[in-house]
Motif scaffolding. Sequence first.
Motif, PDB file in Angstrom:
ATOM      1  N   CYS A 139     -36.877  47.994  47.867  1.00  0.00           N
ATOM      2  CA  CYS A 139     -36.641  46.865  48.781  1.00  0.00           C
ATOM      3  C   CYS A 139     -37.908  46.052  49.037  1.00  0.00           C
ATOM      4  O   CYS A 139     -37.841  44.830  49.180  1.00  0.00           O
ATOM      5  CB  CYS A 139     -36.103  47.361  50.127  1.00  0.00           C
ATOM      6  N   LYS A 179     -37.872  42.155  48.322  1.00  0.00           N
ATOM      7  CA  LYS A 179     -38.069  41.149  49.358  1.00  0.00           C
ATOM      8  C   LYS A 179     -39.268  40.264  49.022  1.00  0.00           C
ATOM      9  O   LYS A 179     -39.233  39.051  49.223  1.00  0.00           O
ATOM     10  CB  LYS A 179     -38.286  41.819  50.719  1.00  0.00           C
ATOM     11  N   MET A 233     -28.556  42.347  47.275  1.00  0.00           N
ATOM     12  CA  MET A 233     -27.319  42.631  46.523  1.00  0.00           C
ATOM     13  C   MET A 233     -26.144  42.878  47.463  1.00  0.00           C
ATOM     14  O   MET A 233     -25.019  42.495  47.171  1.00  0.00           O
ATOM     15  CB  MET A 233     -27.511  43.872  45.645  1.00  0.00           C
ATOM     16  N   PHE A 234     -26.407  43.544  48.585  1.00  0.00           N
ATOM     17  CA  PHE A 234     -25.319  43.839  49.521  1.00  0.00           C
ATOM     18  C   PHE A 234     -24.761  42.562  50.147  1.00  0.00           C
ATOM     19  O   PHE A 234     -23.628  42.535  50.582  1.00  0.00           O
ATOM     20  CB  PHE A 234     -25.797  44.810  50.608  1.00  0.00           C
ATOM     21  N   CYS A 242     -26.557  48.772  45.813  1.00  0.00           N
ATOM     22  CA  CYS A 242     -27.949  48.940  45.418  1.00  0.00           C
ATOM     23  C   CYS A 242     -28.524  50.208  46.012  1.00  0.00           C
ATOM     24  O   CYS A 242     -28.222  50.551  47.150  1.00  0.00           O
ATOM     25  CB  CYS A 242     -28.738  47.718  45.913  1.00  0.00           C
ATOM     26  N   GLY A 254     -31.806  50.510  46.182  1.00  0.00           N
ATOM     27  CA  GLY A 254     -33.178  50.105  46.489  1.00  0.00           C
ATOM     28  C   GLY A 254     -33.803  50.758  47.713  1.00  0.00           C
ATOM     29  O   GLY A 254     -34.972  51.123  47.683  1.00  0.00           O
ATOM     30  N   PRO A 304     -32.281  44.162  40.871  1.00  0.00           N
ATOM     31  CA  PRO A 304     -31.787  43.157  41.827  1.00  0.00           C
ATOM     32  C   PRO A 304     -32.296  41.744  41.531  1.00  0.00           C
ATOM     33  O   PRO A 304     -31.612  40.770  41.845  1.00  0.00           O
ATOM     34  CB  PRO A 304     -32.279  43.654  43.189  1.00  0.00           C
ATOM     35  N   LEU A 331     -30.048  46.727  56.599  1.00  0.00           N
ATOM     36  CA  LEU A 331     -28.738  47.180  56.127  1.00  0.00           C
ATOM     37  C   LEU A 331     -28.086  48.158  57.089  1.00  0.00           C
ATOM     38  O   LEU A 331     -26.921  48.483  56.943  1.00  0.00           O
ATOM     39  CB  LEU A 331     -28.881  47.828  54.747  1.00  0.00           C
TER      40      LEU A 331
END
Lengths: 247, 341
Positions: free
Chosen positions: A163, A167, A174-175, A181, A183, A195, B324
């Motif tokens: 990640c 970033k 991706m989500f 993912c 990641g 990604p 997330l």
Amino acid sequence: MKPKVAFFDFTSCEGCQLTVVDSLQTHLDLLDVVEIVQFREAMSERGEDYAIAFVEGSITREADEARLKQIREQAALVVALGACAHLGGVNAIKNLAPLDDVRQYVYGDKHKWYETYAARPISAVVKVDAFIPGCPIDREEFIRVVKAVLLGKKPPIPDYPVCVECKLKENNCMFHKGGFCLGPVTRAGCGAICPTYSDGCEGCRGAIPNPNQDAMKDVLKEHGLTVDEVMARMTMFNAFDASQLGK
Amino acid sequence: MSLKIINKSDLMPFVANMMGEYEVIGPVANDIGFKFATLTDASQVRLNYNTTVIPPRKTLLPTQETLFSFQKDMLAPTFDMKWRVLLGVHTCDLHAMCMLDEAFARGQPDTHYMKRRATTTIVSMECLDTCDENSFCKSMNTLTATSGFDLHLIQLGDFYAVDVGTTAGEALLANHAKSHEATRAEIALLDKTMSQKWSKFPVRLHLDGKDLPALMGVSYKSPLWEEVGKRCFGCGSCNIVCPTCYCFDVRDEVSMDGKSGERYRIWDSCQLDEFARIGSGENFRKTHAHRLRHRFMRKGKYIAEAFPGHQGCVGCGRCARACLVDITPVGVWNSLRQDHA
Ligand code: SF4
Ligand code: SF4
Ligand code: SF4
Ligand code: SF4
Ligand code: SF4
């Protein structure tokens, strides 16, 4: 004197060794600082006086162990090259099913002729000094690790997750694009290449230290994967589990 | 300073004119969103963007930046001295950059940051509607700005009101744009638009941003940190996307023969396992809970105390979008607020 280096392979697709050949094309200066004495993929000479061994492939037969142990005895440094050697890799998917079923599936009625056992990373058989993750390895990372090893430094393999690199590349997650993912729990170093090209991470570089696997499963489920799909994704490269060896 | 007007049809020529003399960095579209990028054509700019993954602070503190190169006993600093215009900065990000200006100028000033800052002209933009459900600029008092910009644009139908903040902004406008002094009617429309915008921004945070340092002061021992820590990946996304984060790691890239190389810095994150690990292997913020608490302390308290007049969070909502597992400033602060109600 230049340190002598050798490359070896066990169960693998040779893609990581090909990546090494590839990195030599762009980093010819590597040959100014090391001498390659054995590399089946790239040369016919075979020197046995190597100090650094790069080992590709996972160990999938009892018979492989002796050869790996002999490499370990000769080499001052053993480096696992790529996901198969580092993690067990895709070969370890077979560990999830009974071994006899797997042998019959692959070799049919000749299955008794072929010896096999649970696939494992080389670290399950010998002590490993360093690893270069990935399926295949990243060529820039290969060069960085070689430089570090020559300078006697710890190889600069990141401990943080994909990640971070994702970033930094300003990718949309991706989500958020309806994808999946790994990641957040996978070791960075690949520049979040999957990604970046809109493909979810499949975890080929293995888990970071202290991965939050429970949260990863929850997030994958929340975004629509079934329990089986979650397991399939999380075991693609990471099915090896030392407890399976009964050691 | 003064208020000017640019007709909408004169805006693209203004951007194109600036591109003749400056590197112009502005919001452009990517697959499902927007990012700040160097324009290669004026028509790429999307001034109606909602937000970007990475804030425009990357113009002043690049995600990765070479500091100097070295050869045996020689050391040469590397500076990128391009003249830039940073276009379309929202006011939340502008407030964040004002805080960074202070942070990098304090004590031993950061030469690389200061040089980039000195060669960057900022043209900011007023938001007239909320960017999405994650932002809370209204509570953080950042949904408008009266300083920090060289020029500030407010879109009013088919023209832009331009607030001139500095002489550099005044010169940029005079040299590159067709503009006129605002008329009484245009000023009246501006006042009306500005007073009507506030009700379009919902209040999401249940306290005023100014009260955050006090709230955080009594929240150090809250059980909430363990609770959210269980969900956290320690993935660092929340830091990388934050306009007020400024920690970086310094690394060396050495040539194959070990004789030359360069030193660079790259954005870092306090949520990562290795951030607070020191030489001996000891980690003084071992768990996700400890690291999250540290992050929220910085956002809500430490920065505001270290740099009076500034805030550690500007309410842009980027970290909430990126996380997330739904660990968000609004969620965390509202929950702490409720515990101390
Ligand atoms: S796409 Fe994957 S690696 Fe990138 S931020 Fe999302 S979860 Fe992390
Ligand atoms: S993004 Fe994931 S799957 Fe792709 S190369 Fe990196 S670690 Fe491997
Ligand atoms: S709070 Fe969210 S974005 Fe931040 S490190 Fe934890 S999981 Fe990642
Ligand atoms: S903490 Fe989150 S909401 Fe606050 S400024 Fe940073 S990214 Fe924006
Ligand atoms: S947080 Fe507020 S100021 Fe920032 S982009 Fe969103 S609406 Fe604009």
